[in-house]
Scaffold this motif. Sequence first.
Motif, PDB file in Angstrom:
ATOM      1  N   MET A   1      78.305 -74.754 -44.949  1.00 24.22           N
ATOM      2  CA  MET A   1      79.651 -74.317 -44.604  1.00 24.22           C
ATOM      3  C   MET A   1      80.054 -75.691 -44.015  1.00 24.22           C
ATOM      4  N   ASN A   2      79.349 -76.666 -43.139  1.00 24.75           N
ATOM      5  CA  ASN A   2      79.794 -77.922 -42.721  1.00 24.75           C
ATOM      6  C   ASN A   2      80.385 -78.742 -44.041  1.00 24.75           C
ATOM      7  N   TYR A   3      79.634 -78.513 -45.146  1.00 21.09           N
ATOM      8  CA  TYR A   3      80.037 -79.454 -46.150  1.00 21.09           C
ATOM      9  C   TYR A   3      81.351 -78.904 -46.632  1.00 21.09           C
ATOM     10  N   LEU A   4      81.698 -77.666 -46.760  1.00 17.60           N
ATOM     11  CA  LEU A   4      82.971 -77.159 -47.330  1.00 17.60           C
ATOM     12  C   LEU A   4      84.143 -77.454 -46.293  1.00 17.60           C
ATOM     13  N   LEU A   5      83.823 -77.276 -44.851  1.00 15.84           N
ATOM     14  CA  LEU A   5      84.772 -77.887 -43.959  1.00 15.84           C
ATOM     15  C   LEU A   5      85.138 -79.169 -44.193  1.00 15.84           C
ATOM     16  N   ARG A   6      84.303 -80.236 -44.330  1.00 13.30           N
ATOM     17  CA  ARG A   6      84.660 -81.452 -44.655  1.00 13.30           C
ATOM     18  C   ARG A   6      85.404 -81.744 -46.028  1.00 13.30           C
ATOM     19  N   LEU A   7      85.160 -81.006 -46.976  1.00 13.55           N
ATOM     20  CA  LEU A   7      85.804 -80.937 -48.407  1.00 13.55           C
ATOM     21  C   LEU A   7      87.267 -80.666 -48.124  1.00 13.55           C
ATOM     22  N   PHE A   8      87.519 -79.497 -47.352  1.00 10.06           N
ATOM     23  CA  PHE A   8      88.823 -79.249 -47.126  1.00 10.06           C
ATOM     24  C   PHE A   8      89.613 -80.186 -46.094  1.00 10.06           C
ATOM     25  N   ALA A   9      88.738 -80.679 -45.328  1.00 15.37           N
ATOM     26  CA  ALA A   9      89.518 -81.756 -44.487  1.00 15.37           C
ATOM     27  C   ALA A   9      90.032 -82.898 -45.160  1.00 15.37           C
ATOM     28  N   ALA A  10      89.048 -83.375 -46.070  1.00 18.25           N
ATOM     29  CA  ALA A  10      89.088 -84.677 -46.940  1.00 18.25           C
ATOM     30  C   ALA A  10      90.418 -84.164 -47.952  1.00 18.25           C
ATOM     31  N   HIS A  11      90.630 -83.043 -48.468  1.00 17.81           N
ATOM     32  CA  HIS A  11      91.557 -82.470 -49.192  1.00 17.81           C
ATOM     33  C   HIS A  11      92.887 -82.660 -48.325  1.00 17.81           C
ATOM     34  N   ALA A  12      92.867 -82.222 -47.202  1.00 16.41           N
ATOM     35  CA  ALA A  12      94.113 -82.007 -46.547  1.00 16.41           C
ATOM     36  C   ALA A  12      94.539 -83.419 -46.242  1.00 16.41           C
ATOM     37  N   ALA A  13      93.606 -84.386 -45.871  1.00 17.99           N
ATOM     38  CA  ALA A  13      93.928 -85.834 -45.744  1.00 17.99           C
ATOM     39  C   ALA A  13      94.520 -86.444 -46.903  1.00 17.99           C
ATOM     40  N   LEU A  14      93.889 -86.233 -48.025  1.00 15.66           N
ATOM     41  CA  LEU A  14      94.456 -86.691 -49.364  1.00 15.66           C
ATOM     42  C   LEU A  14      96.007 -86.096 -49.382  1.00 15.66           C
ATOM     43  N   GLY A  15      96.290 -84.943 -49.037  1.00 18.21           N
ATOM     44  CA  GLY A  15      97.633 -84.329 -49.291  1.00 18.21           C
ATOM     45  C   GLY A  15      98.626 -85.035 -48.334  1.00 18.21           C
ATOM     46  N   ARG A  16      98.304 -85.128 -47.165  1.00 14.19           N
ATOM     47  CA  ARG A  16      98.968 -86.174 -46.159  1.00 14.19           C
ATOM     48  C   ARG A  16      99.427 -87.531 -46.564  1.00 14.19           C
TER      49      ARG A  16
END
Length: 167
Positions: free
Chosen positions: A1-16
């Motif tokens: 679950m922690n890996y999935l949250l980091r993956l979503f956070a990285a994706h959001a950072a890429l979007g920004r």
Amino acid sequence: MNYLLRLFAAHAALGRLLDHLRSLALLGTRFYVGWQFWKSGWLKVTAWSSTLELFRSEYHVPLLPPPVAAVTGAGGELLFPTLLFLGLFSRVGALGGFFVNAMAVISYRQVLLAEGSEAALGQHILWGFMFLILAVFGPGRVTWFEGRLAARCRPLVPALGAVAGVR
């Protein structure tokens, strides 16, 4: 679950990060597609007798006589890219360019829809999508006139809505 949250956070950072490049991408799109059509319009105007002959023999524009079609085609190929270059009424320029492009495909369909012309038709499809992107998303922040004029007009919009009874 922690890996999935980091993956979503990285994706959001890429979007920004990519959001910062949006206006630059729209500016590049405006200049690329505008340049293609402006060159074509300029060539039509500088070789007017050849242009008239092409509109009489090759380009079959529906409902318009060849001289009128030549003037409107060349005029559209010069006017709408100029609006895109200046960032003035860019959505109008993009929609106008889209319709000039569509009319080019319709009036030259005997060549563009023939076997072996897939690449030429593909160029027109690409240009059509570029015009639609500019019409839907606007010119971006890098404009010479449109941003300043729009900022001046914004106070009028609520006032006009109140006069018309729109809330």
